[in-house]
Design a protein around this motif. Structure first.
Motif, PDB file in Angstrom:
ATOM      1  N   THR A 208      -4.462  14.021 -21.441  1.00  0.00           N
ATOM      2  CA  THR A 208      -4.774  13.853 -20.194  1.00  0.00           C
ATOM      3  C   THR A 208      -6.276  13.877 -19.577  1.00  0.00           C
ATOM      4  N   VAL A 209      -6.832  14.967 -19.967  1.00  0.00           N
ATOM      5  CA  VAL A 209      -8.249  15.181 -19.737  1.00  0.00           C
ATOM      6  C   VAL A 209      -9.109  14.300 -20.427  1.00  0.00           C
ATOM      7  N   THR A 210      -8.610  13.707 -21.628  1.00  0.00           N
ATOM      8  CA  THR A 210      -9.496  12.881 -22.451  1.00  0.00           C
ATOM      9  C   THR A 210      -9.281  11.742 -21.504  1.00  0.00           C
ATOM     10  N   LEU A 211      -8.015  11.251 -21.141  1.00  0.00           N
ATOM     11  CA  LEU A 211      -7.978  10.088 -20.155  1.00  0.00           C
ATOM     12  C   LEU A 211      -8.688   9.830 -18.876  1.00  0.00           C
ATOM     13  N   ILE A 212      -8.651  11.064 -18.473  1.00  0.00           N
ATOM     14  CA  ILE A 212      -9.399  10.855 -16.841  1.00  0.00           C
ATOM     15  C   ILE A 212     -10.740  11.045 -17.180  1.00  0.00           C
ATOM     16  N   ALA A 213     -11.357  12.093 -17.930  1.00  0.00           N
ATOM     17  CA  ALA A 213     -12.613  12.156 -18.355  1.00  0.00           C
ATOM     18  C   ALA A 213     -13.333  10.940 -18.609  1.00  0.00           C
ATOM     19  N   GLY A 214     -12.631   9.610 -19.360  1.00  0.00           N
ATOM     20  CA  GLY A 214     -12.929   8.321 -19.500  1.00  0.00           C
ATOM     21  C   GLY A 214     -13.062   7.607 -18.318  1.00  0.00           C
ATOM     22  N   HIS A 215     -12.244   7.981 -17.364  1.00  0.00           N
ATOM     23  CA  HIS A 215     -12.378   6.893 -15.845  1.00  0.00           C
ATOM     24  C   HIS A 215     -13.602   7.517 -15.394  1.00  0.00           C
ATOM     25  N   LEU A 216     -14.001   8.959 -15.488  1.00  0.00           N
ATOM     26  CA  LEU A 216     -15.053   9.507 -14.616  1.00  0.00           C
ATOM     27  C   LEU A 216     -16.213   9.026 -15.206  1.00  0.00           C
ATOM     28  N   GLU A 217     -16.180   8.859 -16.595  1.00  0.00           N
ATOM     29  CA  GLU A 217     -17.310   8.343 -17.411  1.00  0.00           C
ATOM     30  C   GLU A 217     -17.790   6.926 -17.239  1.00  0.00           C
ATOM     31  N   ALA A 218     -16.695   6.068 -17.010  1.00  0.00           N
ATOM     32  CA  ALA A 218     -16.541   4.766 -16.579  1.00  0.00           C
ATOM     33  C   ALA A 218     -17.046   4.180 -15.308  1.00  0.00           C
ATOM     34  N   ALA A 219     -17.038   5.399 -14.428  1.00  0.00           N
ATOM     35  CA  ALA A 219     -17.547   5.415 -13.115  1.00  0.00           C
ATOM     36  C   ALA A 219     -18.914   5.775 -13.010  1.00  0.00           C
ATOM     37  N   GLY A 220     -19.336   6.481 -13.966  1.00  0.00           N
ATOM     38  CA  GLY A 220     -20.933   6.658 -13.946  1.00  0.00           C
ATOM     39  C   GLY A 220     -21.094   8.125 -13.551  1.00  0.00           C
ATOM     40  N   ALA A 221     -20.107   8.927 -13.509  1.00  0.00           N
ATOM     41  CA  ALA A 221     -20.208  10.244 -12.731  1.00  0.00           C
ATOM     42  C   ALA A 221     -20.430  11.325 -13.804  1.00  0.00           C
ATOM     43  N   ILE A 222     -20.054  11.270 -15.023  1.00  0.00           N
ATOM     44  CA  ILE A 222     -20.112  12.277 -16.289  1.00  0.00           C
ATOM     45  C   ILE A 222     -20.340  11.475 -17.507  1.00  0.00           C
ATOM     46  N   ARG A 223     -20.707  12.268 -18.464  1.00  0.00           N
ATOM     47  CA  ARG A 223     -20.906  11.809 -19.961  1.00  0.00           C
ATOM     48  C   ARG A 223     -20.327  12.796 -20.712  1.00  0.00           C
ATOM     49  N   CYS A 224     -19.347  12.316 -21.581  1.00  0.00           N
ATOM     50  CA  CYS A 224     -18.862  13.411 -22.402  1.00  0.00           C
ATOM     51  C   CYS A 224     -19.248  13.322 -23.893  1.00  0.00           C
ATOM     52  N   ARG A 225     -19.830  14.420 -24.329  1.00  0.00           N
ATOM     53  CA  ARG A 225     -20.057  14.381 -25.755  1.00  0.00           C
ATOM     54  C   ARG A 225     -19.445  15.745 -26.289  1.00  0.00           C
ATOM     55  N   ARG A 226     -19.613  15.528 -27.681  1.00  0.00           N
ATOM     56  CA  ARG A 226     -19.037  16.776 -28.563  1.00  0.00           C
ATOM     57  C   ARG A 226     -19.521  18.134 -28.283  1.00  0.00           C
ATOM     58  N   GLY A 227     -18.700  18.919 -27.449  1.00  0.00           N
ATOM     59  CA  GLY A 227     -18.983  20.387 -26.996  1.00  0.00           C
ATOM     60  C   GLY A 227     -19.595  20.425 -25.702  1.00  0.00           C
ATOM     61  N   PHE A 228     -19.964  19.288 -24.948  1.00  0.00           N
ATOM     62  CA  PHE A 228     -20.456  19.584 -23.749  1.00  0.00           C
ATOM     63  C   PHE A 228     -20.173  18.146 -22.820  1.00  0.00           C
TER      64      PHE A 228
END
Ligand SMILES: [Zn+2]
Length: 251
Positions: A184-204
């Motif tokens: 669920t986190v992976t899915l929603i983090a993907g939405h936030l990343e696509a919206a330009g809010a965050i960037r997800c990388r390994r470990g941070f």
């Protein structure tokens, strides 16, 4: 230990000289490592921890090993003080989510200092009150708001305490904080990343655009920042108190 290090913890830095002298001789440096437990639910608190950097998370555990986050403690406060001052067992787990530096002192020494000083007791009670406000807001947030809003809120809260745009946090840790599945986190983090809010990388996770993240967050984040329960420095209180009095006189 240098005095400048103590200044990095808001609770310690705002003590008057007399109260600080009650604690200073008992403070010993300690490392906070992500994944380590400061204490578990039901434990007797041995040490009070004052973070200078890094973040601890209070979590309510469930029997099968899962649970959910209740409140965060960073350089604004202390971990373990609530239960230790009451000589009561811990009511939740306390786990380090972001590594950092801290000082620790033995719980009996902290209780002795509280018994000696009404001003120290009042300051500790203000932090306990801020912690309770966080827990109450989280209970409401979990019941009323979407996972996307809650993820946004926790990331903003974590950034406020850890400093910097990069938050050294895995999606697995965030899932535990929210009490949801990692997928669920992976899915929603993907939405936030696509919206330009965050960037997800390994470990941070990195906050790229705080305004976009705040727009996807619920009202809980702003409420906690504005309702006066958050621990603030003496300088901020000087600004806030006349405003509060003005509001009261108009109420
Ligand atoms: Zn909320």
């Amino acid at each position: 230990m240098s005095t400048t290090l103590f200044l990095r913890n808001l609770f310690l830095s705002e003590l008057n000289a007399e109260d600080f002298s009650l604690l200073r001789g008992h403070l010993a440096p300690t490392e906070l490592r992500a994944g380590n437990m400061l204490h578990r639910c039901g434990d007797r608190i041995e040490d009070i921890v004052f973070p200078y950097s890094g973040v601890a998370m209070m979590t309510a555990p469930l029997r099968e090993g899962s649970g959910a986050g209740i409140a965060l403690i960073g350089c604004e406060g202390l971990a373990g003080g609530f239960a230790a001052s009451a000589s009561a067992p811990a009511t939740c787990d306390c786990e380090i989510v972001v590594s950092g530096q801290a000082s620790r002192m033995a719980a009996p020494a902290f209780r002795y200092a509280l018994d000696r000083s009404p001003t120290l007791r009042r300051w500790a009670s203000q932090f306990d009150n801020a912690l309770m406000a966080q827990a109450q807001q989280t209970a409401l947030c979990n019941a009323a708001h979407s996972v996307e809003a809650r993820i946004s809120r926790w990331l903003l809260e974590l950034q406020d305490r850890s400093g910097g745009e990069r938050i050294p946090l895995t999606q697995g840790m965030l899932a535990r904080l929210l009490g949801v599945r990692r997928t669920t986190v992976t899915l929603i983090a993907g939405h936030l990343e696509a919206a330009g809010a965050i960037r997800c990388r390994r470990g941070f996770m990195q906050i790229v655009d705080r305004a976009v993240l705040e727009a996807s967050c619920c009202e809980c984040y702003g409420h906690l920042k504005s309702n006066g329960t958050r621990l603030v420095s003496r300088r901020e209180r000087v600004v806030a108190e006349p405003q509060a009095r003005a509001l009261e006189s108009h109420g």
